[in-house]
Motif scaffolding. Structure first.
Motif, PDB file in Angstrom:
ATOM      1  N   UNK A  10       0.831  -1.211   0.000  1.00 22.15           N
ATOM      2  CA  UNK A  10       0.000   0.000   0.000  1.00 22.15           C
ATOM      3  C   UNK A  10       0.860   1.252   0.000  1.00 22.15           C
ATOM      4  N   UNK A  11       1.946   1.236   0.757  1.00 27.78           N
ATOM      5  CA  UNK A  11       2.837   2.394   0.793  1.00 27.78           C
ATOM      6  C   UNK A  11       3.522   2.606  -0.557  1.00 27.78           C
ATOM      7  N   UNK A  12       3.978   1.507  -1.178  1.00 23.10           N
ATOM      8  CA  UNK A  12       4.680   1.596  -2.457  1.00 23.10           C
ATOM      9  C   UNK A  12       3.776   2.170  -3.540  1.00 23.10           C
ATOM     10  N   UNK A  13       2.520   1.745  -3.570  1.00 23.06           N
ATOM     11  CA  UNK A  13       1.621   2.138  -4.664  1.00 23.06           C
ATOM     12  C   UNK A  13       0.795   3.372  -4.308  1.00 23.06           C
ATOM     13  N   UNK A  14       0.965   3.883  -3.100  1.00 23.19           N
ATOM     14  CA  UNK A  14       0.199   5.064  -2.700  1.00 23.19           C
ATOM     15  C   UNK A  14      -1.273   4.778  -2.535  1.00 23.19           C
ATOM     16  N   UNK A  15      -1.596   3.600  -2.006  1.00 21.12           N
ATOM     17  CA  UNK A  15      -2.986   3.196  -1.848  1.00 21.12           C
ATOM     18  C   UNK A  15      -3.454   3.171  -0.410  1.00 21.12           C
ATOM     19  N   UNK A  16      -4.749   2.946  -0.236  1.00 20.73           N
ATOM     20  CA  UNK A  16      -5.372   2.838   1.074  1.00 20.73           C
ATOM     21  C   UNK A  16      -5.868   1.406   1.282  1.00 20.73           C
ATOM     22  N   UNK A  89       0.275  -0.821 -10.460  1.00 24.29           N
ATOM     23  CA  UNK A  89       0.957  -2.062 -10.854  1.00 24.29           C
ATOM     24  C   UNK A  89       2.382  -1.756 -11.298  1.00 24.29           C
ATOM     25  N   UNK A  90       2.556  -0.701 -12.078  1.00 19.57           N
ATOM     26  CA  UNK A  90       3.882  -0.307 -12.530  1.00 19.57           C
ATOM     27  C   UNK A  90       4.782   0.095 -11.379  1.00 19.57           C
ATOM     28  N   UNK A  91       4.228   0.827 -10.411  1.00 20.79           N
ATOM     29  CA  UNK A  91       5.017   1.258  -9.249  1.00 20.79           C
ATOM     30  C   UNK A  91       5.473   0.053  -8.426  1.00 20.79           C
ATOM     31  N   UNK A  92       4.601  -0.940  -8.298  1.00 20.39           N
ATOM     32  CA  UNK A  92       4.968  -2.143  -7.552  1.00 20.39           C
ATOM     33  C   UNK A  92       6.071  -2.908  -8.274  1.00 20.39           C
ATOM     34  N   UNK A  93       5.975  -3.007  -9.605  1.00 25.04           N
ATOM     35  CA  UNK A  93       7.017  -3.688 -10.374  1.00 25.04           C
ATOM     36  C   UNK A  93       8.356  -2.973 -10.231  1.00 25.04           C
ATOM     37  N   UNK A  94       8.335  -1.652 -10.311  1.00 23.74           N
ATOM     38  CA  UNK A  94       9.574  -0.874 -10.171  1.00 23.74           C
ATOM     39  C   UNK A  94      10.215  -1.130  -8.811  1.00 23.74           C
ATOM     40  N   UNK A  95       9.408  -1.165  -7.772  1.00 25.49           N
ATOM     41  CA  UNK A  95       9.914  -1.390  -6.412  1.00 25.49           C
ATOM     42  C   UNK A  95      10.540  -2.779  -6.285  1.00 25.49           C
ATOM     43  N   UNK A  96       9.859  -3.787  -6.802  1.00 27.39           N
ATOM     44  CA  UNK A  96      10.355  -5.164  -6.670  1.00 27.39           C
ATOM     45  C   UNK A  96      11.640  -5.364  -7.463  1.00 27.39           C
ATOM     46  N   UNK A  97      11.692  -4.835  -8.684  1.00 25.29           N
ATOM     47  CA  UNK A  97      12.890  -4.998  -9.515  1.00 25.29           C
ATOM     48  C   UNK A  97      14.096  -4.353  -8.845  1.00 25.29           C
ATOM     49  N   UNK A  98      13.914  -3.171  -8.309  1.00 26.60           N
ATOM     50  CA  UNK A  98      15.031  -2.482  -7.651  1.00 26.60           C
ATOM     51  C   UNK A  98      15.451  -3.215  -6.378  1.00 26.60           C
ATOM     52  N   UNK A  99      14.495  -3.780  -5.683  1.00 30.13           N
ATOM     53  CA  UNK A  99      14.808  -4.497  -4.457  1.00 30.13           C
ATOM     54  C   UNK A  99      15.561  -5.795  -4.750  1.00 30.13           C
ATOM     55  N   UNK A 100      15.210  -6.458  -5.848  1.00 29.57           N
ATOM     56  CA  UNK A 100      15.855  -7.713  -6.207  1.00 29.57           C
ATOM     57  C   UNK A 100      17.290  -7.510  -6.679  1.00 29.57           C
ATOM     58  N   UNK A 101      17.529  -6.476  -7.494  1.00 30.16           N
ATOM     59  CA  UNK A 101      18.855  -6.254  -8.046  1.00 30.16           C
ATOM     60  C   UNK A 101      19.261  -7.261  -9.097  1.00 30.16           C
ATOM     61  N   UNK A 102      18.292  -7.931  -9.724  1.00 31.67           N
ATOM     62  CA  UNK A 102      18.587  -8.910 -10.767  1.00 31.67           C
ATOM     63  C   UNK A 102      19.075  -8.217 -12.030  1.00 31.67           C
ATOM     64  N   UNK A 103      19.804  -8.945 -12.885  1.00 31.62           N
ATOM     65  CA  UNK A 103      20.257  -8.380 -14.158  1.00 31.62           C
ATOM     66  C   UNK A 103      19.098  -8.385 -15.137  1.00 31.62           C
TER      67      UNK A 103
END
Length: 476
Positions: A10-16, A89-103
């Motif tokens: 919820x915090x990542x996507x700015x939701x309630x 959905x895009x914001x959540x994907x951006x957060x997960x990709x950056x957190x993973x650090x995968x190539x």
């Protein structure tokens, strides 16, 4: 997806949060938009479409085990409510990709994206766990859903990126910033929407502009044989690697031939060595796709021998893309009906011609069952006419043009090129094509089925395969 609490999402996507008794509960399953794909711990993304509203399935998916629903309004079950579901959905994907650090490897191009993406994935997963775009889910919804399927074990994330206008790829690279960017070609697919090949090149080049500089590991892999792609080297600060049959390419093919069945054979050269490749795929156009995949693999540390072995064993992972099936009665059906543009249509016809040489030696014939190529704008008549002419020049035995105006242009092109007898015919729809083929096919014939996705010619290929299984076609 990596495990995240509902509160964190919820915090990542700015939701309630709504109707969530325990915000610390975690999403441990996949993120899905299809209620049939829900698993325990899933996050269900509720899109409101023209015909189906995902919000209507909220209660059912939670009952099936979904942890919560990502929605644009309260739905009476655990939900994270946002102003715009796609943006969230895009914001959540951006957060997960950056957190993973995968190539992250991203690729684009006018033709061959999906086949090349499948090759890259099959090569890289020999080295380490790899997640890649399923089918052609390469847009602003499919791409983040694919990215969110990565886990802590994922080392390589391979994402196909499509575009229908300037700025589309820039948006996708912002969601999932790539380290390696691959541009295959600039053709005429969607030229009616873009306005010209220069505009297409501008859009595709947004991928290399998004790459990190060379000193940070960024690598732009460009087709040396396509001038518009090669010129993109000036638009990036990343390391540039060229692939192609040009002698100047860093990764190139030599001594390209085809087997009797139409499968490419070549000598692969990379900066780390050379090795021989015999592909399982059909058509010479797959050589360029294989070189692109080899360039990615080389950049990620694989040897020439490792790459060649993987390419030689790779198959087709996506449906209706040069799927070759021989029926019990000896008729071969080539289902390439997923989509079509002028470049892929020409490649498929050349593959058919190569496959037909062995068949013709045994009395078989080649058939091209073709439909319209969509979104060509003012170029449509000329491009359809050219494809019809090419079928004649390649000595395709029978051309069956299926559908309306565009199909008539295909048939007219064949007629004007010299197909005056029964070599070409225009039929109204898929069923008419099926009826014609069922009455005339004989053992040893090779049938290519191809058109833009909207035409639905996969039904022709499936009907032909069903006919063969049922033994409807007798030997003649």
């Amino acid at each position: 997806m990596i495990a995240l609490s509902l509160a964190e999402i919820a915090e990542v996507v700015g939701g309630q949060t709504h109707d969530i008794p325990d915000p610390s509960a975690q999403v441990t399953g996949p993120v899905v938009r299809d209620s049939r794909e829900v698993e325990p711990g899933s996050l269900f993304v509720a899109f409101a479409g023209e015909r189906v509203d995902g919000h209507d399935f909220a209660a059912a998916v939670v009952e099936a085990g979904a942890a919560a629903v990502l929605a644009s309004r309260p739905v009476g079950v655990p939900a994270i409510v946002v102003a715009d579901v796609q943006t969230a959905l895009g914001a959540l994907a951006r957060h997960v990709v950056r957190k993973l650090g995968t190539t992250l490897v991203a690729l684009t191009g006018s033709a061959g994206k999906t086949s090349t993406k499948d090759l890259i994935a099959q090569v890289l997963r020999r080295k380490a766990p790899t997640v890649f775009t399923p089918g052609s889910l390469n847009n602003e919804i499919g791409l983040p859903l694919t990215a969110l399927s990565a886990t802590e074990e994922t080392r390589f994330l391979v994402l196909e990126m499509g575009a229908r206008g300037i700025g589309h790829i820039r948006y996708l690279t912002d969601l999932t910033p790539p380290k390696i960017g691959l541009v295959l070609n600039v053709g005429t697919a969607h030229i009616g929407e873009f306005g010209g090949r220069e505009q297409i090149a501008q859009a595709k080049g947004e991928l290399v502009e998004a790459l990190p500089p060379a000193e940070e590991g960024g690598a732009a892999i460009l087709n040396a044989d396509d001038p518009l792609v090669r010129a993109m080297a000036s638009r990036t600060k990343a390391k540039v690697i060229l692939f192609g049959e040009s002698g100047e390419a860093d990764v190139r093919a030599e001594n390209v031939t085809l087997t009797d069945a139409g499968q490419p054979v070549f000598r692969l050269h990379t900066p780390s060595g050379a090795s021989d490749v015999t592909m399982r795929l059909y058509g010479e156009h797959h050589v360029s796709n294989a070189l692109a995949a080899a360039a990615v693999a080389h950049e990620l540390g694989m040897s020439a021998d490792e790459i060649a072995t993987a390419l030689s064993e790779a198959g087709s992972l996506s449906r209706w893309r040069m799927e070759v099936t021989e029926r019990p009665d000896g008729v071969t059906v080539v289902n390439d009906a997923y989509n079509a543009n002028p470049e892929s249509m020409r490649a498929a016809l050349r593959a058919l011609a190569a496959m037909g040489k062995a068949a013709q030696a045994q009395g078989g014939r080649t058939w091209a069952v073709l439909g319209k190529m969509a979104e060509l704008g003012d170029e449509s008549l000329a491009e359809h006419d050219a494809v019809g002419r090419l079928a004649v020049r390649l000595n395709v035995g029978k051309l069956v043009a299926v559908g309306g105006r565009e199909a008539s242009w295909l048939q007219l092109g064949a007629y004007n090129e010299g197909s005056w007898g029964e070599e070409s015919v225009h039929v109204s729809d898929a069923q008419a094509a099926i009826d014609l083929l069922r009455s005339q096919l004989r053992p040893g014939d090779v049938v290519l089925v191809k058109a833009s996705r909207s035409v639905g010619l996969e039904s022709v290929a499936q009907a032909l395969l069903d006919s063969g299984n049922e033994g409807e076609v007798a030997a003649r």
